[in-house]
Design an enzyme around this catalytic site. Structure first.
Site, PDB file in Angstrom:
ATOM      1  N   ARG A  16       0.851  -1.183   0.000  1.00  0.00           N
ATOM      2  CA  ARG A  16       0.000   0.000   0.000  1.00  0.00           C
ATOM      3  C   ARG A  16       0.895   1.244   0.000  1.00  0.00           C
ATOM      4  NH1 ARG A  16       1.752   1.873   3.961  1.00  0.00           N
ATOM      5  NH2 ARG A  16       0.639   3.809   3.589  1.00  0.00           N
ATOM      6  N   GLY A  17       0.249   2.407  -0.200  1.00  0.00           N
ATOM      7  CA  GLY A  17       1.029   3.644  -0.345  1.00  0.00           C
ATOM      8  C   GLY A  17       1.138   3.933  -1.842  1.00  0.00           C
ATOM      9  N   ALA A  18       0.837   5.171  -2.234  1.00  0.00           N
ATOM     10  CA  ALA A  18       0.673   5.476  -3.661  1.00  0.00           C
ATOM     11  C   ALA A  18       1.875   5.089  -4.543  1.00  0.00           C
ATOM     12  CB  ALA A  18       0.311   6.954  -3.811  1.00  0.00           C
TER      13      ALA A  18
ATOM     14  N   GLN B 207      -1.867   2.746   9.993  1.00  0.00           N
ATOM     15  CA  GLN B 207      -0.578   2.803   9.276  1.00  0.00           C
ATOM     16  C   GLN B 207       0.432   3.653  10.049  1.00  0.00           C
ATOM     17  OE1 GLN B 207      -3.561   3.392   7.940  1.00  0.00           O
ATOM     18  NE2 GLN B 207      -3.721   2.746   5.812  1.00  0.00           N
TER      19      GLN B 207
ATOM     20  N   ASP C 125      -2.272  10.712  -2.279  1.00  0.00           N
ATOM     21  CA  ASP C 125      -2.636   9.624  -3.197  1.00  0.00           C
ATOM     22  C   ASP C 125      -2.952  10.156  -4.584  1.00  0.00           C
ATOM     23  OD1 ASP C 125      -3.261   8.477  -0.363  1.00  0.00           O
ATOM     24  OD2 ASP C 125      -2.949   6.820  -1.756  1.00  0.00           O
TER      25      ASP C 125
ATOM     26  N   ASN D 284      -5.753  12.283   0.278  1.00  0.00           N
ATOM     27  CA  ASN D 284      -4.826  11.494   1.110  1.00  0.00           C
ATOM     28  C   ASN D 284      -5.673  10.775   2.160  1.00  0.00           C
ATOM     29  OD1 ASN D 284      -2.069  10.718   1.761  1.00  0.00           O
ATOM     30  ND2 ASN D 284      -2.317  11.881   3.642  1.00  0.00           N
ATOM     31  N   LYS D 285      -5.032   9.984   2.978  1.00  0.00           N
ATOM     32  CA  LYS D 285      -5.726   9.160   3.974  1.00  0.00           C
ATOM     33  C   LYS D 285      -6.794   9.943   4.737  1.00  0.00           C
ATOM     34  CE  LYS D 285      -5.339   5.717   4.537  1.00  0.00           C
ATOM     35  NZ  LYS D 285      -6.300   4.764   3.874  1.00  0.00           N
TER      36      LYS D 285
HETATM   37  O1  MRU Z   1      -4.766   3.319   2.159  1.00  0.00           O
HETATM   38  P1  MRU Z   1      -3.280   3.533   2.103  1.00  0.00           P
HETATM   39  O2  MRU Z   1      -2.573   3.037   3.299  1.00  0.00           O
HETATM   40  O3  MRU Z   1      -2.702   3.002   0.800  1.00  0.00           O
HETATM   41  O4  MRU Z   1      -3.138   5.114   2.066  1.00  0.00           O
HETATM   42  C1  MRU Z   1      -1.844   5.642   1.960  1.00  0.00           C
HETATM   43  C2  MRU Z   1      -1.785   7.120   2.104  1.00  0.00           C
HETATM   44  O5  MRU Z   1      -2.782   7.784   2.286  1.00  0.00           O
HETATM   45  C3  MRU Z   1      -0.424   7.746   1.957  1.00  0.00           C
HETATM   46  O6  MRU Z   1      -0.346   8.930   2.688  1.00  0.00           O
HETATM   47  C4  MRU Z   1      -0.160   8.075   0.476  1.00  0.00           C
HETATM   48  O7  MRU Z   1      -0.385   6.958  -0.325  1.00  0.00           O
HETATM   49  C5  MRU Z   1       1.220   8.575   0.258  1.00  0.00           C
HETATM   50  S1  MRU Z   1       2.431   7.300   0.369  1.00  0.00           S
HETATM   51  C6  MRU Z   1       3.922   7.989  -0.025  1.00  0.00           C
END
Ligand code: MRU
Length: 324
Positions: free
Chosen positions: A41-43, A169, A210, A220-221
């Site tokens: 996970r993470g963009a 996270q 994201d 974002n989250k």
């Molecule tokens: O649902 P997730 O854990 O994939 O969400 C991740 C985020 O919101 C991060 O802040 C974002 O992807 C940036 S990662 C460098």
């Protein structure tokens, strides 16, 4: 994340911090399931995983375009996923392209980190949300890349780590990475952000993204938007760290960003224990949108965009290949 004998090897992010475990996926369907379950996970990490998925399709003889469609549908908000898939699909050798993308990602994050670190005061007490570190990328991190660059430059940053309900996270992965890096970090519940700012304990908020729309609105989250509102109220700079691969100039504003809805169990259950009564409806959007007007600066590997973000982003990212 690595290619290993025809399979993709992933750190199982669900199991941190209890253990550093790996899973191997050998088919596109297995990778899609791993992405949905948030093994990875993470963009930016999703961008590399998507590209490796196209490589898997090539290796197993599956139709690449069909595989690409399934991969992109797994998580709709992070534009990097579609971007990575698209790059691998257009390449004669998808595996080589995925590996190039991963190398580029680390190099971009280092540049982004250096640019962002210069915006932090000496000894900055940074607050962050979710996890935008090494494991959310191919390495180094975006929001944590900024903190890391400041630490490497001897500027003594410390971090307030919001635990980030519902999947945690922050407390599970951000705190784990910062501890390994030797950067002082303190975990707080999400509701602690306001009182810490009111007490003058936060010098800057630094988060990842994201997807960034053309006008600078930031997905974002979930929980990022109220954090930005608090930061504005208390006069705390709100910095967004996003590589140009996260900027989607095809998306005019935040309202056109698709927000993923996640399963209710993520909120209603924890470690097999029920936290909300059976049958009570749960609303679980994975992301929210912070309006550009609340963003102090958007830090990319190619420079820092300052308000008005729309024109600044058009100047920084006005390259067609950088857009998802
Ligand atoms: O649902 P997730 O854990 O994939 O969400 C991740 C985020 O919101 C991060 O802040 C974002 O992807 C940036 S990662 C460098």
């Amino acid at each position: 994340m690595a290619w290993a004998d025809g399979a993709v090897r992933l750190v199982d992010q669900r199991r941190l911090p209890a253990e550093l475990a790996f899973v191997e996926v050998g088919t596109v369907d297995e990778l899609c399931a791993a992405i949905r379950a948030m093994v990875v996970r993470g963009a930016p990490a999703l961008g590399v995983a998507g590209a490796l998925g196209v490589a898997l399709a090539a290796a197993t003889g599956e139709d690449r375009s069909e595989a690409a469609r399934r991969l992109v549908a797994t998580r709709p908000t992070a534009v990097n996923l579609a971007w990575g898939v698209k790059r691998a699909l257009a390449a004669p050798d998808p595996l080589a392209e995925a590996e190039r993308l991963a190398e580029e990602d680390v190099e971009r994050n280092r540049r982004l980190g250096a640019a962002g670190a210069s915006l932090l005061p000496e000894g900055a007490r940074v607050m962050t949300h979710c996890h935008a570190g090494s494991l959310a990328c191919a390495g180094y991190g975006t929001a944590l890349g900024i903190v890391r660059a400041a630490h490497e430059a001897g500027r003594r940053p410390s971090v307030w780590v919001k635990e980030t309900r519902p999947v945690l996270q922050g407390s599970r992965i951000t705190a784990w990475e910062l501890q390994r890096l030797g950067i002082p970090a303190t975990v707080v519940v999400d509701g602690a952000a306001g009182s810490l700012m009111a007490a003058g304990q936060v010098d800057a908020v630094v988060v990842g993204a994201d997807r960034v729309a053309a006008n600078g609105d930031v997905a974002n989250k979930i929980g990022t938007y109220p954090l930005a509102v608090l930061a504005r109220h208390h006069g705390v700079p709100f910095l967004v760290a996003a590589p140009t691969s996260t900027v989607d100039l095809g998306c005019p504003e935040g309202s056109s960003i698709p927000v993923e809805q996640r399963p209710p169990e993520e909120v209603a259950m924890l470690g097999g224990h029920r936290l909300a009564p059976e049958g009570v409806p749960v609303h679980n959007p994975a992301f929210d949108v912070t309006p550009a007007s609340l963003v102090t600066a958007l830090v990319t590997e190619d420079g820092v965009a300052e308000p008005p973000l729309g024109p600044a982003l058009a100047r920084l990212v006005g390259r067609p290949e950088a857009v998802g």
